[in-house]
Design a protein around this motif. Sequence first.
Motif, short mmCIF file in Angstrom:
data_model
loop_
_atom_site.label_atom_id
_atom_site.label_comp_id
_atom_site.label_asym_id
_atom_site.label_seq_id
_atom_site.Cartn_x
_atom_site.Cartn_y
_atom_site.Cartn_z
N UNK A 244 0.79 -1.24 0.00
CA UNK A 244 0.00 0.00 0.00
C UNK A 244 0.82 1.28 0.00
N UNK A 245 2.09 1.19 0.35
CA UNK A 245 2.98 2.35 0.26
C UNK A 245 4.27 1.94 -0.45
N UNK A 246 4.16 1.36 -1.64
CA UNK A 246 5.34 0.77 -2.27
C UNK A 246 6.49 1.77 -2.47
N UNK A 247 6.17 3.05 -2.63
CA UNK A 247 7.23 4.04 -2.84
C UNK A 247 7.97 4.42 -1.57
N UNK A 248 7.46 3.99 -0.42
CA UNK A 248 8.02 4.51 0.83
C UNK A 248 8.70 3.44 1.69
#
Length: 326
Positions: A244-248
């Motif tokens: 759900x927060x793949x970039x972080x």
Amino acid sequence: MKQRVFSGARPTGRQHIGNYLGAIQNYVDLQDKYDCIYCIVDIHALTTLESTSELQQNIFEMMLDWLAAGLDPKKSIIFVQSHVTEVTELFTFLGMLTPLGWLLRVPTFKEKARMQPQNVNYGLVGYPVLMAADIILYKTNVVPVGEDQLPHLEMTREIVRRFNSIFGETFPEPQAKLTSFPMVLGLNGGQKMGKSYNNHIELAATPEETLERVRTAVTDPARQRRNDPGHPEVCNVFTLHGYFNPGRTEEIAAQCKVAGIGCVDCKKILAGGINSALKDFRERRHALEQDPDHIYDVLADGAKRAQSIARKTITEVKAKMGLIRA
Ligand code: TRP
């Protein structure tokens, strides 16, 4: 000609993020490459239900989730199993070809018999035969399923081989298509996410409910105090960040390891990620909910389309089995 996909799911009501990542997302993606049929298997549900009072509501809620997630009645046939009665007819015929010994050895039967010893009904033993009927009634080529369903699919293939060898080539042998997505663990980190374990997050939850649920999630057990360094690689909340927060994830892992952020903050970030990933889904679902007639129209149309395929198969089967003049 496109190959046919068929998959069935029990009417479990509101779907959760494990259902979405593990199955629904895959159903949606398959719609462009295959001729897809998706079925809510209400008759199968009767093999384990104590009460049927929630069945209609569960079908409705599940349809809202399916359609809001992108199952598209213009591309796929979406219907409820019992609306196409031909399946029960084929189920009866296939029952005559299926040795009882096969059915008694199926792992899911043994498990269910252990879980509900007071209700080991005839339908429960026949569960894989009904599933075979679902699949072959539409001459299915490909069946997207989870790993737990492989023994059932193997039984379908055995029934197909038996039918074809006795009555002549009639059905293709369906292939399982395993979902590549790794198993999504529940909030307690112990087992698979599931309604029956109450360790799930409903897709339809409000942002506030989502945060409440995420707050209950089990994190790295070695991290007792806010200032203890964390171990993201063993933390299920961190795994969920990956979806759900793949970039972080790099930033979150680094901060967790040096106790730069605590579990409370980390969970807030996760809830935020889930809520923004599901924002459009939730809006679509809300809109669908305002128009129940539309849902019932979709199901009626799906049943009609499924039935026109089913009728042809039943006629062919009856002729081959000698029940009608060929
Ligand atoms: N047994 C499947 C499950 O519990 C549901 C099911 C019924 C199914 N009929 C099917 C799955 C046909 C695939 C194809 O998940």
